[in-house]
Design an enzyme around this catalytic site. Structure first.
Site, PDB file in Angstrom:
ATOM      1  N   LYS A 117       0.838  -1.209   0.000  1.00  9.19           N
ATOM      2  CA  LYS A 117       0.000   0.000   0.000  1.00  9.19           C
ATOM      3  C   LYS A 117       0.868   1.253   0.000  1.00  9.19           C
ATOM      4  O   LYS A 117       0.566   2.215  -0.693  1.00  9.19           O
ATOM      5  CB  LYS A 117      -0.932   0.007   1.211  1.00  9.19           C
ATOM      6  CG  LYS A 117      -2.077  -0.988   1.102  1.00  9.19           C
ATOM      7  CD  LYS A 117      -2.944  -0.933   2.338  1.00  9.19           C
ATOM      8  CE  LYS A 117      -4.127  -1.885   2.256  1.00  9.19           C
ATOM      9  NZ  LYS A 117      -4.857  -1.946   3.551  1.00  9.19           N
ATOM     10  N   LYS A 197      -8.869 -12.991  -9.628  1.00  7.70           N
ATOM     11  CA  LYS A 197      -9.626 -12.573  -8.453  1.00  7.70           C
ATOM     12  C   LYS A 197     -10.574 -11.425  -8.755  1.00  7.70           C
ATOM     13  O   LYS A 197     -10.189 -10.449  -9.399  1.00  7.70           O
ATOM     14  CB  LYS A 197      -8.636 -12.162  -7.350  1.00  7.70           C
ATOM     15  CG  LYS A 197      -9.268 -12.199  -5.980  1.00  7.70           C
ATOM     16  CD  LYS A 197      -8.287 -11.887  -4.865  1.00  7.70           C
ATOM     17  CE  LYS A 197      -9.041 -11.742  -3.552  1.00  7.70           C
ATOM     18  NZ  LYS A 197      -8.377 -10.833  -2.617  1.00  7.70           N
ATOM     19  N   LYS A 200     -12.627  -5.026  -6.376  1.00  7.60           N
ATOM     20  CA  LYS A 200     -13.173  -3.717  -6.659  1.00  7.60           C
ATOM     21  C   LYS A 200     -12.137  -2.822  -7.336  1.00  7.60           C
ATOM     22  O   LYS A 200     -12.458  -2.064  -8.257  1.00  7.60           O
ATOM     23  CB  LYS A 200     -13.662  -3.076  -5.363  1.00  7.60           C
ATOM     24  CG  LYS A 200     -14.681  -1.995  -5.646  1.00  7.60           C
ATOM     25  CD  LYS A 200     -15.033  -1.164  -4.443  1.00  7.60           C
ATOM     26  CE  LYS A 200     -15.847   0.027  -4.920  1.00  7.60           C
ATOM     27  NZ  LYS A 200     -15.453   1.258  -4.261  1.00  7.60           N
TER      28      LYS A 200
END
Ligand code: TRP
Length: 341
Positions: A117, A197, A200
């Site tokens: 991240k 996968k 979103k």
């Protein structure tokens, strides 16, 4: 009164829509666990986690509410499971602070999710580094021993165990060492684009609350077995995304006796096959969408459930946090310990 109680805790990010990957992979699983364990299952919408990366403050309330609504609509029964909003139980961040003081910075900079991240952000807030400490606090505040999560959270659960161990060693036996609960039967749902996968961030999802024509449009244009170019070409179902989805939603008899043989002998075309899938999918999603529509018209039902959840969560959280304050040696209001009498 330190009897080991069987408690389940899990957290979900209020990231807007819930897709069929979340639903099949996680939510159905939690619902089943919650049914088995009754009141002792806690599910929190982790809004304090959601603000560790760049986000839109003007939509956070709505996304938090929608996450609650979508989970209830999907079958999470707030009578059986304690569903609540993390930031409404302030002990989460309070315990997180205590844990922060006991966690080596090196343990946190080593977390793969942090590294991933952080690499993608222009601004890396300290909260992103502390994220797993807050997660440990979420779990341990309820002395939970079972944490249903996906594979990607295993490192965070391991860290939670280390935090519990370190705390217990320094301040006395307080917390259990929780185990991740990974349901081997829950499918890893591929994206509608055929990617490994559904996610979103990739934008390859089918939402549980998505309008039927929009779902149909996505199915209609989804890739199938690349060997089936013409209608008359025989297909291999196991190479086909639509077949995978059939295994999640369709009656196994239909899959075995119609979808598979008819695909192999080109008895049905891909569009027909997608129609059959669409019907099965909507049979499962329609009651969820109906419940969601009802809840949208009665938002107070969702808000009341969250309020009940907040109260129940607080009942457990408050005494645990008090135990922690006492053990780490904080002066409490009314403490007599230091008065010279
Ligand atoms: N980090 C988890 C995720 O991204 C969400 C989460 C927050 C969580 N607190 C938790 C999961 C506590 C399990 C237990 O999926």
């Amino acid at each position: 009164m330190m009897a080991a109680m069987k408690r389940v805790f899990s957290g979900i990010q209020p990231s807007g829509e819930i897709h069929i990957g979340n639903y099949l992979g996680a939510i159905k699983n939690w619902i089943a666990l919650g049914e088995r364990l009754g009141k002792e299952a806690f599910f929190s919408i982790v809004d304090y986690h959601a603000i560790t990366q760049s986000y839109d403050p003007s939509s956070l309330k709505k996304r938090t509410f929608e996450a609650a609504l979508a989970n209830i609509a999907a079958g999470l029964d707030p009578e059986k499971v304690t569903l609540f909003v993390q930031s409404q139980v302030p002990e989460h961040t309070e315990l997180a602070w205590v844990f922060t003081t006991q966690t080596p910075v090196g343990d946190l900079t080593r977390m793969t999710q942090y590294k991933d991240k952080a690499r993608r952000q222009a601004f890396v807030g300290a909260g992103l580094l502390m994220y797993p400490v807050l997660q440990a606090a979420d779990i341990l505040l309820y002395k939970a021993d079972t944490v249903p999560v996906g594979e990607d959270q295993l490192q965070h659960i391991e860290l939670t165990r280390e935090i519990a161990r370190r705390f217990n060693a320094r301040f006395g036996e307080t917390f259990p060492e929780p185990q991740a609960y990974i349901n081997k039967d829950a499918p890893r749902v591929p994206g509608i684009d055929g990617a490994a996968k559904m996610s979103k961030s990739v934008g390859n999802t089918i939402g549980t609350l998505e309008a039927p024509d929009s779902i149909w449009e996505k199915l209609r244009t989804a890739p199938t077995d690349p060997a089936r170019v013409r209608r008359s070409d025989p297909g291999e179902p196991t190479r086909c995304l639509i077949w995978r989805y059939h295994t999640y939603f369709s009656d196994p008899d239909l899959v075995q006796n119609v979808v598979e043989p008819e695909c192999r002998r080109a008895g049905i075309g891909c569009v027909e096959c997608k129609r059959l899938l669409f019907d099965a999918m909507m049979r499962e999603l329609e009651p969820i969408q109906t419940r969601a529509d009802h809840l949208r018209r009665h938002p107070e039902v969702v808000m009341d459930a969250l309020e009940d959840g907040r109260k129940r969560a607080s009942e457990v959280a408050k005494p645990v946090m008090e135990e922690v304050r006492e053990k780490v040696g904080l002066l409490r209001p009314g403490d007599a310990a230091l008065s010279s009498r």
